[in-house]
Write an enzyme that holds these catalytic residues in place. Sequence first.
Site, PDB file in Angstrom:
ATOM      1  N   HIS A 104       0.817  -1.222   0.000  1.00 26.36           N
ATOM      2  CA  HIS A 104       0.000   0.000   0.000  1.00 26.36           C
ATOM      3  C   HIS A 104       0.849   1.268   0.000  1.00 26.36           C
ATOM      4  CE1 HIS A 104       0.341   0.071   4.511  1.00 26.36           C
ATOM      5  NE2 HIS A 104       0.175   1.361   4.337  1.00 26.36           N
ATOM      6  N   ASP A 150       0.113  -7.529   1.663  1.00 20.86           N
ATOM      7  CA  ASP A 150       0.607  -6.154   1.714  1.00 20.86           C
ATOM      8  C   ASP A 150       2.143  -6.120   1.793  1.00 20.86           C
ATOM      9  OD1 ASP A 150       0.577  -3.424   1.773  1.00 20.86           O
ATOM     10  OD2 ASP A 150      -0.203  -3.241   3.825  1.00 20.86           O
ATOM     11  N   GLN A 206       0.594   5.939  11.437  1.00 19.40           N
ATOM     12  CA  GLN A 206       0.736   6.425  10.066  1.00 19.40           C
ATOM     13  C   GLN A 206       2.180   6.874   9.783  1.00 19.40           C
ATOM     14  OE1 GLN A 206      -2.308   6.087  11.227  1.00 19.40           O
ATOM     15  NE2 GLN A 206      -2.835   5.030   9.366  1.00 19.40           N
ATOM     16  N   GLY A 207       2.731   6.367   8.700  1.00 18.87           N
ATOM     17  CA  GLY A 207       4.112   6.678   8.327  1.00 18.87           C
ATOM     18  C   GLY A 207       5.087   5.582   8.735  1.00 18.87           C
ATOM     19  N   ASP A 208       4.643   4.672   9.577  1.00 20.57           N
ATOM     20  CA  ASP A 208       5.471   3.500   9.918  1.00 20.57           C
ATOM     21  C   ASP A 208       5.264   2.378   8.922  1.00 20.57           C
ATOM     22  OD1 ASP A 208       6.591   4.560  12.287  1.00 20.57           O
ATOM     23  OD2 ASP A 208       4.755   4.094  13.389  1.00 20.57           O
ATOM     24  N   SER A 209       4.205   2.456   8.139  1.00 23.02           N
ATOM     25  CA  SER A 209       3.878   1.406   7.177  1.00 23.02           C
ATOM     26  C   SER A 209       5.069   1.004   6.339  1.00 23.02           C
ATOM     27  CB  SER A 209       2.796   1.896   6.214  1.00 23.02           C
ATOM     28  OG  SER A 209       1.558   1.692   6.799  1.00 23.02           O
TER      29      SER A 209
HETATM   30  N1  ARG Z   1      -1.128   2.195   7.318  1.00 18.44           N
HETATM   31  C1  ARG Z   1      -0.250   2.980   8.113  1.00 18.44           C
HETATM   32  C2  ARG Z   1       0.833   3.601   7.236  1.00 18.44           C
HETATM   33  O1  ARG Z   1       0.634   3.664   6.055  1.00 18.44           O
HETATM   34  C3  ARG Z   1       0.274   2.200   9.271  1.00 18.44           C
HETATM   35  C4  ARG Z   1      -0.794   1.981  10.222  1.00 18.44           C
HETATM   36  C5  ARG Z   1      -0.412   1.123  11.319  1.00 18.44           C
HETATM   37  N2  ARG Z   1      -1.472   1.251  12.254  1.00 18.44           N
HETATM   38  C6  ARG Z   1      -1.486   0.619  13.415  1.00 18.44           C
HETATM   39  N3  ARG Z   1      -2.441   0.910  14.241  1.00 18.44           N
HETATM   40  N4  ARG Z   1      -0.579  -0.256  13.733  1.00 18.44           N
HETATM   41  O2  ARG Z   1       1.792   4.177   7.716  1.00 18.44           O
END
Ligand code: ARG
Length: 256
Positions: A70, A115, A202-205
């Site tokens: 993603h 993913d 967000q941003g750790d993905s």
């Molecule tokens: N989708 C998020 C990203 O793009 C990461 C989300 C992780 N969320 C969580 N609750 N662990 O950075």
Amino acid sequence: MVRALQKLAAAGAVVLAAVSLQPTTTASAAPAPVVGGTRAAQGEFPWMVRLSMGCGGSLITPQVVLTAAHCVSGSGANTSITATAGVVDLQSSSAIKVRSTKVLQAPGYTGQGKDWALIKLASPITSLPNLKIADTTAYNNGTFTVAGWGAAREGGGQQRYLLKANVPFVSDASCQAAYGSDLVPSDEICAGYSQGGVDTCQGDSGGPMFRKDNNGAWIQVGIVSWGEGCARPGFPGVYTEVSTFASAITSAAATL
Ligand code: ARG
């Protein structure tokens, strides 16, 4: 659809942060990493990579970064991504910065499960070690470490310094109790505390979730994927189950 939004990488997170103002009552708390973590030491996780679209990644070979599907928009030639490696401080003058040449998004990725993605770098980074990926389910348990430059609280901004935290494994059954059919148990592994408080955000993905193997070496068991908000009680973080895709990842990396 709300949960799909949680998958937006940092670029999206900036927009989300702008429209979902957080209460400032917790502003006096010490800056928490990831969410509820601490600062990583320089060299502690030497294979950690920051990608310019606002995601994390791991150096699994000198020239290939493993990240989340993603975080990328498809497969093919791509020179638009910059990988920053070798530093906890993204503004350090000793940062190693290398451009991408190709992207491979997991075959069959449509937004649920699968993913993972690979990024080929323009030149190998030979000065840094690589992170081994788990190719059996043996390490899909215990306590994991997560790290990233993502938000330190839900709706928060991206971080300059790498943050880390530990999170315990959560069974498929209890993760399904939280997420129902949004969870793909064969493709995903969950981690977090039932009371919340510590999580990726967000941003750790795309960044790795890892632990020590039986020889004391770091091994990657997960890829930061999604969650309902960040660090909320009853909603663990959801990670790509690396062991499920290890053979596909390894063979794809070899042909990239
Ligand atoms: N989708 C998020 C990203 O793009 C990461 C989300 C992780 N969320 C969580 N609750 N662990 O950075």
